[in-house]
Write a protein that holds these residues in place. Sequence first.
Motif, PDB file in Angstrom:
ATOM      1  N   GLY A 110       0.802  -1.226   0.000  1.00  0.00           N
ATOM      2  CA  GLY A 110       0.000   0.000   0.000  1.00  0.00           C
ATOM      3  C   GLY A 110       0.827   1.264   0.000  1.00  0.00           C
ATOM      4  O   GLY A 110       0.330   2.332  -0.366  1.00  0.00           O
ATOM      5  N   GLY A 111       2.068   1.172   0.435  1.00  0.00           N
ATOM      6  CA  GLY A 111       2.915   2.350   0.480  1.00  0.00           C
ATOM      7  C   GLY A 111       4.351   1.980   0.776  1.00  0.00           C
ATOM      8  O   GLY A 111       4.653   0.829   1.117  1.00  0.00           O
ATOM      9  N   VAL A 112       5.230   2.951   0.661  1.00  0.00           N
ATOM     10  CA  VAL A 112       6.631   2.756   1.012  1.00  0.00           C
ATOM     11  C   VAL A 112       7.137   4.014   1.702  1.00  0.00           C
ATOM     12  O   VAL A 112       6.620   5.117   1.483  1.00  0.00           O
ATOM     13  N   VAL A 113       8.142   3.825   2.537  1.00  0.00           N
ATOM     14  CA  VAL A 113       8.917   4.946   3.044  1.00  0.00           C
ATOM     15  C   VAL A 113      10.292   4.831   2.379  1.00  0.00           C
ATOM     16  O   VAL A 113      11.029   3.885   2.648  1.00  0.00           O
ATOM     17  N   TRP A 114      10.577   5.761   1.476  1.00  0.00           N
ATOM     18  CA  TRP A 114      11.802   5.703   0.677  1.00  0.00           C
ATOM     19  C   TRP A 114      13.013   5.729   1.600  1.00  0.00           C
ATOM     20  O   TRP A 114      13.044   6.455   2.595  1.00  0.00           O
ATOM     21  N   LYS A 115      14.024   4.936   1.261  1.00  0.00           N
ATOM     22  CA  LYS A 115      15.210   4.873   2.106  1.00  0.00           C
ATOM     23  C   LYS A 115      15.776   6.269   2.371  1.00  0.00           C
ATOM     24  O   LYS A 115      15.823   7.112   1.478  1.00  0.00           O
ATOM     25  N   THR A 116      16.222   6.479   3.609  1.00  0.00           N
ATOM     26  CA  THR A 116      16.581   7.801   4.103  1.00  0.00           C
ATOM     27  C   THR A 116      17.534   8.561   3.189  1.00  0.00           C
ATOM     28  O   THR A 116      18.622   8.079   2.845  1.00  0.00           O
ATOM     29  N   LEU A 117      17.101   9.779   2.831  1.00  0.00           N
ATOM     30  CA  LEU A 117      17.928  10.685   2.048  1.00  0.00           C
ATOM     31  C   LEU A 117      18.706  11.610   2.974  1.00  0.00           C
ATOM     32  O   LEU A 117      18.264  11.920   4.087  1.00  0.00           O
ATOM     33  N   GLY A 118      19.852  12.071   2.484  1.00  0.00           N
ATOM     34  CA  GLY A 118      20.650  13.035   3.225  1.00  0.00           C
ATOM     35  C   GLY A 118      21.315  14.010   2.272  1.00  0.00           C
ATOM     36  O   GLY A 118      20.956  14.093   1.096  1.00  0.00           O
ATOM     37  N   GLU A 119      22.267  14.742   2.789  1.00  0.00           N
ATOM     38  CA  GLU A 119      22.995  15.689   1.954  1.00  0.00           C
ATOM     39  C   GLU A 119      24.004  14.966   1.067  1.00  0.00           C
ATOM     40  O   GLU A 119      24.468  13.880   1.391  1.00  0.00           O
ATOM     41  N   ASP A 120      24.355  15.604  -0.040  1.00  0.00           N
ATOM     42  CA  ASP A 120      25.490  15.142  -0.841  1.00  0.00           C
ATOM     43  C   ASP A 120      26.780  15.672  -0.233  1.00  0.00           C
ATOM     44  O   ASP A 120      26.782  16.775   0.346  1.00  0.00           O
ATOM     45  N   PRO A 121      27.913  14.987  -0.323  1.00  0.00           N
ATOM     46  CA  PRO A 121      28.043  13.659  -0.934  1.00  0.00           C
ATOM     47  C   PRO A 121      27.364  12.600  -0.085  1.00  0.00           C
ATOM     48  O   PRO A 121      27.300  12.729   1.145  1.00  0.00           O
ATOM     49  N   PRO A 122      26.837  11.546  -0.735  1.00  0.00           N
ATOM     50  CA  PRO A 122      26.090  10.527   0.013  1.00  0.00           C
ATOM     51  C   PRO A 122      26.976   9.686   0.912  1.00  0.00           C
ATOM     52  O   PRO A 122      28.209   9.705   0.794  1.00  0.00           O
ATOM     53  N   VAL A 173       8.936  10.053   2.215  1.00  0.00           N
ATOM     54  CA  VAL A 173      10.382  10.181   2.056  1.00  0.00           C
ATOM     55  C   VAL A 173      11.031  10.350   3.423  1.00  0.00           C
ATOM     56  O   VAL A 173      10.706  11.271   4.170  1.00  0.00           O
ATOM     57  N   SER A 174      11.933   9.437   3.744  1.00  0.00           N
ATOM     58  CA  SER A 174      12.685   9.517   4.997  1.00  0.00           C
ATOM     59  C   SER A 174      13.865  10.466   4.831  1.00  0.00           C
ATOM     60  O   SER A 174      14.531  10.472   3.793  1.00  0.00           O
ATOM     61  N   LEU A 175      14.112  11.269   5.879  1.00  0.00           N
ATOM     62  CA  LEU A 175      15.175  12.267   5.817  1.00  0.00           C
ATOM     63  C   LEU A 175      16.053  12.220   7.060  1.00  0.00           C
ATOM     64  O   LEU A 175      15.574  11.965   8.166  1.00  0.00           O
TER      65      LEU A 175
END
Length: 425
Positions: free
Chosen positions: A40-52, A105-107
């Motif tokens: 039914g949904g997803v929580v996208w793997k945690t994003l952060g600042e670049d460089p990753p 979106v996870s942050l």
Amino acid sequence: MADLSIEFCGIKSPNPFWLASAPPTDKAYNVVRAFEAGWGGVVWKTLGEDPPAVNVSSRYSAIYGKNREVIGFNNIELITDRLLDVNLREITQVKKDWPDRALIVSLMLPCEEAPWAAILPLIEATGADGIELNFGCPHGMPERGMGAAVGQVPDYVEMVTRWCKKHTRLPVIVKLTPNITDVRAPARAALAGGADAVSLINTVNSITHLDLDRMVAFPAVGNASTHGGYCGAAVKPIALNMVAEIARDPATRNLPISGIGGIGNWRDAAEFIALGAGSVQVCTAAMLHGFRIVEEMKDGLSRWMDEKGYRSIADFTRKAVPNTTDWKYLDMNYQVIAQIDQDKCIKCGKCYVACEDTSHQAIAQIVGEKDSRTYEVIRDECVGCNLCEITCPVEGCITMVPQETGKEYMNWTQDPRNPRAEGVR
């Protein structure tokens, strides 16, 4: 047929089963396959600042039961190791192609307002339905002042949540760490900061086991290792308790909760929902068995709801919360006694050994002809502790039977044996 659709802090989803922020939601390829399978949904793997972030090898370890069944799963993987722009493009396309699915979106960013203010408009532009603040990651990121380093300090939780509410119109879900004494404190802080919901639990600090020849823990990275995040079936009891604590806390009882931790089948999901969760997130079970497990989860939950007469998820959400209380309010006069079904008993003696050696000596071993064994409960000695039922290998052979005591409800605050009981001097 039961309606599995939900609306969680304004986010609509065809069913309550979401994939948690983790390797299964790392890229569009995975997420699309998950949606095709029926999540039914997803929580996208945690994003952060670049460089990753840069990950190491290896990353996972496990605790096994019989037949190599994975009971607990440990990982030392960090947040996304892919460029921010790549993730944002993929999120935009996936949401465009799957508008009916929840996409959160996870942050995780430094504990400064500017980076949050900069990234949040970029997330909004993707069309994502909400954000989840990762205040729970217990490895790698806390050393950088992020993850659990934020989640363990309620003032930081409130501060960052407030920044996010200031800089985005999207629903803000705060993901809480279990590596804390009282999970209610950060939950209250998230609410004070304006959070629309909380999700929990993140992973538990752990070292699963060691290579005793090399004297290195798993997962081994060369000749060294580190503590990681523990998840899977083994953490479910911890997660259920923490969800219930927030759901029954007067300060947070109306705060939406997304339940996470050891969910591997429809029954696990139903338990989380009954204790306060409005949606459930799955990770380890999907990693071990693949995305198709959601088919059985949906089918099982739907059939159970039909059997119980629940037409929607809301019909049983938080239904067990009123029955969850503090120990001091339990009925001191309630009594159960063990009962052994002799027709089902296989005469293994496990109940006798457990009770005789470690409990209340309330099971008699009767030796008959040709050294036969029969086991019977000594009613006057049985305190109804359940140990015999737990150790018995035959389901339904030993049951705990409620007894009529003729006594009215009395809790510990009223018990005359309590020197601080009401009315006791």
